[in-house]
Design an enzyme around this catalytic site. Structure first.
Site, short mmCIF file in Angstrom:
data_model
loop_
_atom_site.label_atom_id
_atom_site.label_comp_id
_atom_site.label_asym_id
_atom_site.label_seq_id
_atom_site.Cartn_x
_atom_site.Cartn_y
_atom_site.Cartn_z
N HIS A 135 -8.65 -6.22 4.37
CA HIS A 135 -8.08 -5.49 5.76
C HIS A 135 -9.64 -5.10 6.27
O HIS A 135 -10.53 -4.13 5.67
CB HIS A 135 -7.75 -4.19 5.20
CG HIS A 135 -6.31 -4.46 5.19
ND1 HIS A 135 -5.34 -3.29 4.83
CD2 HIS A 135 -5.44 -5.36 5.35
CE1 HIS A 135 -4.00 -3.76 4.73
NE2 HIS A 135 -3.93 -5.05 4.92
N LYS A 167 -7.05 2.63 -2.56
CA LYS A 167 -7.69 3.46 -1.45
C LYS A 167 -8.15 4.65 -2.36
O LYS A 167 -8.05 4.76 -3.76
CB LYS A 167 -6.40 4.10 -0.73
CG LYS A 167 -6.95 4.78 0.32
CD LYS A 167 -6.00 5.03 1.57
CE LYS A 167 -6.45 6.07 2.45
NZ LYS A 167 -5.51 6.22 3.65
N HIS A 221 -11.86 1.94 2.55
CA HIS A 221 -11.30 2.44 1.32
C HIS A 221 -12.39 2.86 0.06
O HIS A 221 -11.92 2.66 -1.18
CB HIS A 221 -10.17 1.84 0.95
CG HIS A 221 -8.99 2.11 1.77
ND1 HIS A 221 -7.48 1.47 1.42
CD2 HIS A 221 -8.81 2.68 2.89
CE1 HIS A 221 -6.94 1.76 2.37
NE2 HIS A 221 -7.58 2.55 3.29
N ASP A 231 -11.83 7.46 5.60
CA ASP A 231 -11.03 6.43 6.04
C ASP A 231 -10.49 6.42 7.56
O ASP A 231 -9.42 6.90 7.51
CB ASP A 231 -9.93 6.30 5.01
CG ASP A 231 -8.87 5.48 5.47
OD1 ASP A 231 -9.05 4.15 5.90
OD2 ASP A 231 -7.76 5.59 5.25
N TRP A 253 0.92 -1.05 -0.04
CA TRP A 253 -0.04 -0.04 0.10
C TRP A 253 0.82 1.15 0.14
O TRP A 253 1.90 1.18 0.84
CB TRP A 253 -0.90 0.03 1.17
CG TRP A 253 -1.53 1.21 1.29
CD1 TRP A 253 -2.93 1.85 0.42
CD2 TRP A 253 -1.17 2.56 2.13
NE1 TRP A 253 -2.95 3.14 0.78
CE2 TRP A 253 -2.05 3.53 2.01
CE3 TRP A 253 -0.23 2.74 3.06
CZ2 TRP A 253 -2.03 4.92 2.43
CZ3 TRP A 253 -0.11 3.94 3.57
CH2 TRP A 253 -1.16 5.06 3.40
N ASP A 300 -10.52 4.24 10.19
CA ASP A 300 -9.82 2.96 10.84
C ASP A 300 -10.29 2.96 12.23
O ASP A 300 -9.54 2.77 13.06
CB ASP A 300 -8.40 3.19 10.38
CG ASP A 300 -7.92 2.97 9.31
OD1 ASP A 300 -8.03 2.07 8.63
OD2 ASP A 300 -7.47 3.91 8.75
N ASP A 352 -7.19 -3.98 9.79
CA ASP A 352 -6.49 -2.52 9.89
C ASP A 352 -7.49 -1.68 10.31
O ASP A 352 -8.26 -1.13 9.98
CB ASP A 352 -6.38 -2.37 8.20
CG ASP A 352 -5.41 -1.03 8.00
OD1 ASP A 352 -4.92 -0.67 9.13
OD2 ASP A 352 -5.54 -0.87 6.86
N ASP A 357 -9.81 -2.96 1.38
CA ASP A 357 -9.72 -2.43 2.70
C ASP A 357 -11.11 -1.97 2.93
O ASP A 357 -11.61 -1.11 2.21
CB ASP A 357 -8.82 -1.40 2.93
CG ASP A 357 -8.73 -0.71 4.33
OD1 ASP A 357 -9.83 -0.39 4.83
OD2 ASP A 357 -7.64 -0.72 4.99
N GLU A 411 -3.10 -3.07 -2.53
CA GLU A 411 -4.14 -2.40 -1.87
C GLU A 411 -4.52 -1.17 -2.50
O GLU A 411 -3.67 -0.29 -2.40
CB GLU A 411 -4.18 -2.31 -0.16
CG GLU A 411 -5.01 -1.76 0.29
CD GLU A 411 -4.59 -1.64 1.95
OE1 GLU A 411 -3.64 -1.82 2.48
OE2 GLU A 411 -5.49 -1.11 2.68
C1 RNT Z 1 -3.96 2.85 4.32
C2 RNT Z 1 -4.27 1.53 4.36
C3 RNT Z 1 -2.88 0.49 5.14
C4 RNT Z 1 -2.27 1.04 6.40
C5 RNT Z 1 -1.60 -0.12 6.81
C6 RNT Z 1 -0.80 0.81 8.17
O1 RNT Z 1 -4.95 3.78 4.28
O2 RNT Z 1 -5.29 1.00 4.95
O3 RNT Z 1 -3.38 -0.65 4.78
O4 RNT Z 1 -3.78 1.22 7.16
O5 RNT Z 1 -0.73 -0.68 5.90
ZN ZN Z 2 -5.35 -1.28 4.99
#
Ligand code: RNT
Ligand code: ZN
Length: 415
Positions: A282, A224, A258, A290, A181, A292, A322, A255, A222
């Site tokens: 993720h 985003k 994302h 985003d 990523w 998390d 994640d 993810d 990955e």
């Molecule tokens: C960032 C991505 C990525 C990170 C990690 C730390 O938006 O989701 O996966 O969160 O690699």
């Molecule tokens: Zn991620």
């Protein structure tokens, strides 16, 4: 009769085998992300500052300040999570006690102590190159950097990490997913969206051309939608990486944070798996952006797990977490998020699959909808508690006391 026996009979009456579900649950590892333990800081430098468009907000006391502390915290979290799992390590958690080495020159040597630790704990391991929080990523550009020298540094980091992934897999006897990523993008509207994408494709081609055993190291990419400071343009978008993964038969990493807030990750799974060999997830919880947040047993996460079970996709999916929350006890965050993910998987495994499929095949959408709703009040909790009991972990909220005790005896002593 104990509650589990009653639940087992009730599930059997709707055609669900709880023992089979518990077996699948026990043999499906979750890859626990090391970065929840210290707000994605890592231990390369004493004053690491997180960048790359991601942010861990909050300043709950007691975050891990060293590899030893992080391992101790992980140990505590894992003891409160039922099942056998994996550790997902970012390259910025390198063990540099043998001397300072930069990321382009990392080898297994900087990660050997982690591999040894995982071996002792019986954990598999996954890996990630770190394309952020580094002087050469300070302008938010890495694999797409216009400066060829900087780009090459990051290409070399990517190659180094794939080799490390393969070595980790060899030593632990289990394939390792190495996930790419990058934060590259731009805050405001770029004039040229094409050139950075051409550079990214070329950089990735170089990284993946390096000879690394693909049975040991599983390459994932990955995508985003946007990040902080890359609000208008992200080079590695969904379309970019999905196409790249299909073309090169890599793992695609979805993810949950994302995508546009009204999109569901769950609906993407059966599409993507038509064309890529394997999937990396993720599991996260986006809140408006985003963000998390800690994963919960919510509808989107349940839907993800339902798709994996209904489609028979578990054997082709690597479930990783994640999220990073610095506003609550970090160990509790791991425990809540991982237990919730496992609970969602259990709920999916306990769906009255045969009946739902039959109703659908008969065009009986009335029964299908009714069964889905009735399934929601089945005694899932009793099966969950039985699973926790068999795995020697608390089946109820009593784990909170253990985290609080650890907080007062260990975390509160940290400066
Ligand atoms: C960032 C991505 C990525 C990170 C990690 C730390 O938006 O989701 O996966 O969160 O690699
Ligand atoms: Zn991620």
């Amino acid at each position: 009769m104990n509650p589990y026996d009653i639940a087992r009979d009730q599930y059997a009456a709707i055609g669900v085998d709880t023992e089979a579900a518990l077996h699948t649950l026990a043999t499906t590892p979750i890859s626990l992300h090391c970065w929840q333990g210290d707000d994605v800081g890592g231990f390369e430098t004493a004053d690491s500052k997180l960048d790359g468009g991601i942010q861990a907000t909050g300043n709950y006391p007691g975050k891990a300040r060293s590899i030893e502390e992080l391992r101790s915290d992980l140990d505590k979290a894992l003891s409160l999570i039922p099942g056998k799992h994996r550790l997902n390590l970012h390259a910025l958690y390198a063990d540099l006690s043998g001397g300072k080495v930069d990321r382009d020159a990392y080898t297994i040597a900087q990660f050997q102590s982690w591999v040894d630790w995982c071996k002792t704990k019986g954990l598999g391991m996954d890996f990630n190159p770190s394309y952020f929080s580094h002087p050469l990523a300070s302008d938010g550009l890495t694999l797409t950097h216009p400066d060829k020298t900087i780009r090459q540094f990051w290409i070399n980091h990517g190659i180094a990490c794939r080799k490390i992934g393969a070595e980790i897999a060899k030593q632990l006897g289990s394939p390792a997913v190495t996930n790419v990523w990058i934060p590259d993008g731009s805050k405001d509207m770029p004039y040229d969206r094409k050139t950075p994408r051409e550079r990214l494709a070329a950089s990735l081609d170089e990284i993946f051309a390096a000879p690394v055993d693909r049975a040991l190291n599983l390459d994932a990419v990955e995508s985003k939608l946007f990040g902080i400071g890359s609000e208008s343009y992200v080079v590695g978008s969904h379309e970019f990486y999905l196409a790249y993964a299909v073309k090169n038969q890599l793992l695609y990493c979805l993810d949950a944070g994302h995508f546009h807030p009204t999109e569901n990750l769950s609906d993407k799974i059966s599409s993507v798996l038509q064309f890529v060999p394997r999937l990396l997830l993720h599991v996260s919880r986006g809140v408006r952006w985003d963000s998390d947040h800690v994963v919960l047993m919510d509808d989107p996460t349940r839907a993800i797990m339902e798709e994996l079970v209904r489609g028979g996709f578990l054997s082709r999916t690597h479930i990783g977490l994640d999220f990073f929350d610095a506003s609550i006890n970090r160990i509790a965050a791991w425990v809540i998020g991982t237990r919730s993910t496992i609970k969602c998987l259990l709920a999916a495994l306990l769906e009255p699959a045969a009946r739902l499929r039959e109703a659908e095949q008969n065009g009986d959408n009335t029964t299908r909808l009714a069964l889905m709703e009735e399934a929601k009040t089945m005694p899932l909790g009793a099966v969950w508690q039985e699973y926790c009991r068999r795995q020697n972990t608390p089946g109820d909220a009593s784990w909170i006391t253990e985290v609080k005790t650890y907080e007062s005896s260990v975390l509160s002593k940290r400066g």
